[in-house]
Write a protein that holds these residues in place. Structure first.
Motif, PDB file in Angstrom:
ATOM      1  N   VAL A 188       0.854  -1.194   0.000  1.00  0.00           N
ATOM      2  CA  VAL A 188       0.000   0.000   0.000  1.00  0.00           C
ATOM      3  C   VAL A 188       0.887   1.240   0.000  1.00  0.00           C
ATOM      4  O   VAL A 188       1.746   1.409   0.873  1.00  0.00           O
ATOM      5  N   ILE A 189       0.653   2.111  -0.967  1.00  0.00           N
ATOM      6  CA  ILE A 189       1.458   3.326  -1.083  1.00  0.00           C
ATOM      7  C   ILE A 189       0.606   4.429  -1.707  1.00  0.00           C
ATOM      8  O   ILE A 189      -0.329   4.144  -2.472  1.00  0.00           O
ATOM      9  N   GLY A 190       0.911   5.664  -1.358  1.00  0.00           N
ATOM     10  CA  GLY A 190       0.221   6.809  -1.944  1.00  0.00           C
ATOM     11  C   GLY A 190       0.994   7.372  -3.120  1.00  0.00           C
ATOM     12  O   GLY A 190       1.821   6.696  -3.728  1.00  0.00           O
ATOM     13  N   ARG A 191       0.725   8.627  -3.412  1.00  0.00           N
ATOM     14  CA  ARG A 191       1.386   9.301  -4.522  1.00  0.00           C
ATOM     15  C   ARG A 191       2.350  10.363  -4.002  1.00  0.00           C
ATOM     16  O   ARG A 191       2.241  10.835  -2.871  1.00  0.00           O
ATOM     17  N   PHE A 211      -7.441   6.187   4.247  1.00  0.00           N
ATOM     18  CA  PHE A 211      -7.474   5.915   2.816  1.00  0.00           C
ATOM     19  C   PHE A 211      -7.431   4.418   2.537  1.00  0.00           C
ATOM     20  O   PHE A 211      -8.140   3.926   1.657  1.00  0.00           O
ATOM     21  N   PHE A 212      -6.602   3.710   3.276  1.00  0.00           N
ATOM     22  CA  PHE A 212      -6.479   2.272   3.021  1.00  0.00           C
ATOM     23  C   PHE A 212      -7.784   1.537   3.282  1.00  0.00           C
ATOM     24  O   PHE A 212      -8.310   0.836   2.408  1.00  0.00           O
ATOM     25  N   PHE A 213      -8.331   1.682   4.498  1.00  0.00           N
ATOM     26  CA  PHE A 213      -9.547   0.934   4.834  1.00  0.00           C
ATOM     27  C   PHE A 213     -10.725   1.387   3.965  1.00  0.00           C
ATOM     28  O   PHE A 213     -11.528   0.563   3.518  1.00  0.00           O
ATOM     29  N   SER A 214     -10.833   2.703   3.715  1.00  0.00           N
ATOM     30  CA  SER A 214     -11.943   3.202   2.900  1.00  0.00           C
ATOM     31  C   SER A 214     -11.874   2.680   1.475  1.00  0.00           C
ATOM     32  O   SER A 214     -12.885   2.243   0.904  1.00  0.00           O
ATOM     33  N   THR A 215     -10.691   2.721   0.887  1.00  0.00           N
ATOM     34  CA  THR A 215     -10.549   2.316  -0.509  1.00  0.00           C
ATOM     35  C   THR A 215     -10.577   0.801  -0.657  1.00  0.00           C
ATOM     36  O   THR A 215     -11.136   0.274  -1.626  1.00  0.00           O
ATOM     37  N   ALA A 216      -9.993   0.093   0.310  1.00  0.00           N
ATOM     38  CA  ALA A 216      -9.975  -1.368   0.222  1.00  0.00           C
ATOM     39  C   ALA A 216     -11.382  -1.941   0.292  1.00  0.00           C
ATOM     40  O   ALA A 216     -11.720  -2.877  -0.451  1.00  0.00           O
ATOM     41  N   ASP A 241       1.637  -6.204  -7.599  1.00  0.00           N
ATOM     42  CA  ASP A 241       1.314  -6.449  -6.192  1.00  0.00           C
ATOM     43  C   ASP A 241       1.216  -5.141  -5.391  1.00  0.00           C
ATOM     44  O   ASP A 241       1.476  -5.126  -4.187  1.00  0.00           O
ATOM     45  N   PHE A 242       0.837  -4.053  -6.055  1.00  0.00           N
ATOM     46  CA  PHE A 242       0.675  -2.767  -5.386  1.00  0.00           C
ATOM     47  C   PHE A 242      -0.803  -2.392  -5.296  1.00  0.00           C
ATOM     48  O   PHE A 242      -1.608  -2.725  -6.168  1.00  0.00           O
ATOM     49  N   PHE A 243      -1.127  -1.691  -4.235  1.00  0.00           N
ATOM     50  CA  PHE A 243      -2.422  -1.049  -4.079  1.00  0.00           C
ATOM     51  C   PHE A 243      -2.132   0.445  -3.907  1.00  0.00           C
ATOM     52  O   PHE A 243      -1.772   0.895  -2.826  1.00  0.00           O
ATOM     53  N   ILE A 244      -2.249   1.199  -4.992  1.00  0.00           N
ATOM     54  CA  ILE A 244      -1.853   2.606  -5.002  1.00  0.00           C
ATOM     55  C   ILE A 244      -3.050   3.483  -4.609  1.00  0.00           C
ATOM     56  O   ILE A 244      -4.106   3.427  -5.248  1.00  0.00           O
ATOM     57  N   LEU A 245      -2.871   4.265  -3.562  1.00  0.00           N
ATOM     58  CA  LEU A 245      -3.912   5.179  -3.088  1.00  0.00           C
ATOM     59  C   LEU A 245      -3.758   6.508  -3.827  1.00  0.00           C
ATOM     60  O   LEU A 245      -2.926   7.341  -3.461  1.00  0.00           O
ATOM     61  N   GLU A 246      -4.542   6.683  -4.856  1.00  0.00           N
ATOM     62  CA  GLU A 246      -4.390   7.853  -5.724  1.00  0.00           C
ATOM     63  C   GLU A 246      -4.670   9.163  -4.980  1.00  0.00           C
ATOM     64  O   GLU A 246      -4.090  10.193  -5.293  1.00  0.00           O
ATOM     65  N   GLY A 247      -5.559   9.146  -3.998  1.00  0.00           N
ATOM     66  CA  GLY A 247      -5.912  10.378  -3.312  1.00  0.00           C
ATOM     67  C   GLY A 247      -5.068  10.693  -2.097  1.00  0.00           C
ATOM     68  O   GLY A 247      -5.328  11.685  -1.396  1.00  0.00           O
ATOM     69  N   HIS A 248      -4.055   9.873  -1.840  1.00  0.00           N
ATOM     70  CA  HIS A 248      -3.238  10.054  -0.630  1.00  0.00           C
ATOM     71  C   HIS A 248      -1.823  10.488  -1.008  1.00  0.00           C
ATOM     72  O   HIS A 248      -1.211   9.944  -1.930  1.00  0.00           O
ATOM     73  N   GLU A 249      -1.309  11.464  -0.271  1.00  0.00           N
ATOM     74  CA  GLU A 249       0.059  11.924  -0.478  1.00  0.00           C
ATOM     75  C   GLU A 249       0.980  11.155   0.471  1.00  0.00           C
ATOM     76  O   GLU A 249       0.814  11.214   1.693  1.00  0.00           O
TER      77      GLU A 249
END
Length: 336
Positions: free
Chosen positions: A159-162, A203-208, A183-191
């Motif tokens: 899990v990583i942001g931008r 961001f992780f729990f909401s988006t997942a 194998d990435f879960f990219i959080l587009e709205g997270h810095e």
């Protein structure tokens, strides 16, 4: 021959008396004129004041709201009815979200009909390439093994942001690595930044929960190793349990001195004893689906503290969450 006119003593006394009485009359006449001028000036000033006051009143009357007509009243009632319908729609939307009808709900598993056991998110950063390779070579499967694990109902993603500078070399490197490993879960709205880690949990729990339908959502730090089969067994035994908040439960001192490790800017909110409430350690914590959905629905109003595990713990305090303390999830446990 007519004689010259003569003046008697009586005539002289009468004229002298008239001259003496005319002086006060002149003084009185003068003061009367002054008084008349004063009164006339005041009357003129009062007339000007009345004129000015009349002008102001006229302007105020023009600015006052007009009497509502029947059409105006109907319009007001229509606005109130529209406001009521908006509130009802928002309530229906909240209910729909809580029942799983989520906006932009995309199922990333191979079978959309399959309900997953767990989504495991491993926190990572831009400078953790070596750690990720270590994970891929130890407890975390890669390639075809990762797909087979998903067939068993377990999804694992880094899990990583931008980057703060969107599209720079940091983002491009992650995108390139993800194309190879998937194998990435990219959080587009997270810095992605150290000070933004508590928000990363939201961001992780909401988006997942919007992307995968699973019984549990697991957050893992990238500095620990996991007995994956042991974790899967733990979750399978808890499968179907709602409102489960699982982890190594702890409390501890709130650090109020700025500059010390683990400093908490909101230290004053934790009372005179400066002690944290009970919460799961951030190294590995698990939430059941309904708790993750709660975070998703209320993410805009949920406050974050200096640390992500404290933040998650604060969100759980107001819920009917079941706290499950499992020492196998503690970093100091030999049985981990």
């Amino acid at each position: 021959m007519e004689g010259l006119p003569t003046t008697t003593k009586a005539d002289r006394r009468w004229r002298s008396k008239n001259l003496q009485t005319s002086k006060p009359s002149l003084v009185m006449a003068f003061f009367s004129c002054v008084a008349w001028l004063y009164v006339a000036g005041r009357l003129w000033q009062d007339a000007e004041n009345r004129k000015l006051l009349s002008t102001l009143l006229k302007k105020n009357i023009e600015q006052r709201p007009k009497v509502l007509t029947v059409e105006d009243k109907l319009m007001v009632l229509g606005c109130k009815d529209l406001e009521r319908r908006i509130v009802e729609a928002e309530m229906d939307l909240t209910l729909a979200k809580s029942q799983g009808y989520l906006k932009h709900q995309l199922r990333q598993s191979d079978s959309s009909d399959q309900k997953l056991l767990a989504v495991i998110g491993v926190y990572t950063g831009f400078g953790s390439h070596l750690k990720r390779n270590t994970f891929r070579g130890s407890w975390m499967p890669r390639g075809d093994a990762l797909k087979k694990l998903e067939e068993r109902g377990v999804v694992i993603r880094f899990v990583i942001g931008r980057s703060a500078n969107r599209g720079d070399s940091l983002d491009r490197n992650i995108d390139e690595e993800n194309r190879k490993t998937k194998d990435f879960f990219i959080l587009e709205g997270h810095e992605e930044a150290q000070e933004e880690v508590p928000k990363k949990a939201k961001f992780f729990f909401s988006t997942a929960v919007q992307n995968w339908d699973a019984d549990f959502y697991v957050k893992v730090d990238d500095n620990i190793d996991i007995d994956l089969e042991g974790l899967i067994g733990l979750l399978e035994r808890r499968r179907g349990q709602d409102s489960a908040y699982i982890g190594c439960m702890k409390s501890g001192e709130v650090v109020a001195e700025e500059g010390r490790p683990w400093y908490e800017p909101d230290w004053w909110k934790f009372g005179d004893e400066k002690t944290y409430f009970r919460h799961a350690s951030g190294s590995l914590l698990i939430l059941s689906k309904n708790l993750a959905q709660y975070i998703n629905i209320n993410s805009a109003s949920l406050k974050t503290y200096a640390h992500d595990d404290i933040s998650v713990g604060s969100w759980m305090m107001g819920l009917q969450a079941t706290y499950i303390d499992d020492n196998r999830l503690c970093c100091s446990s030999i049985r981990q």
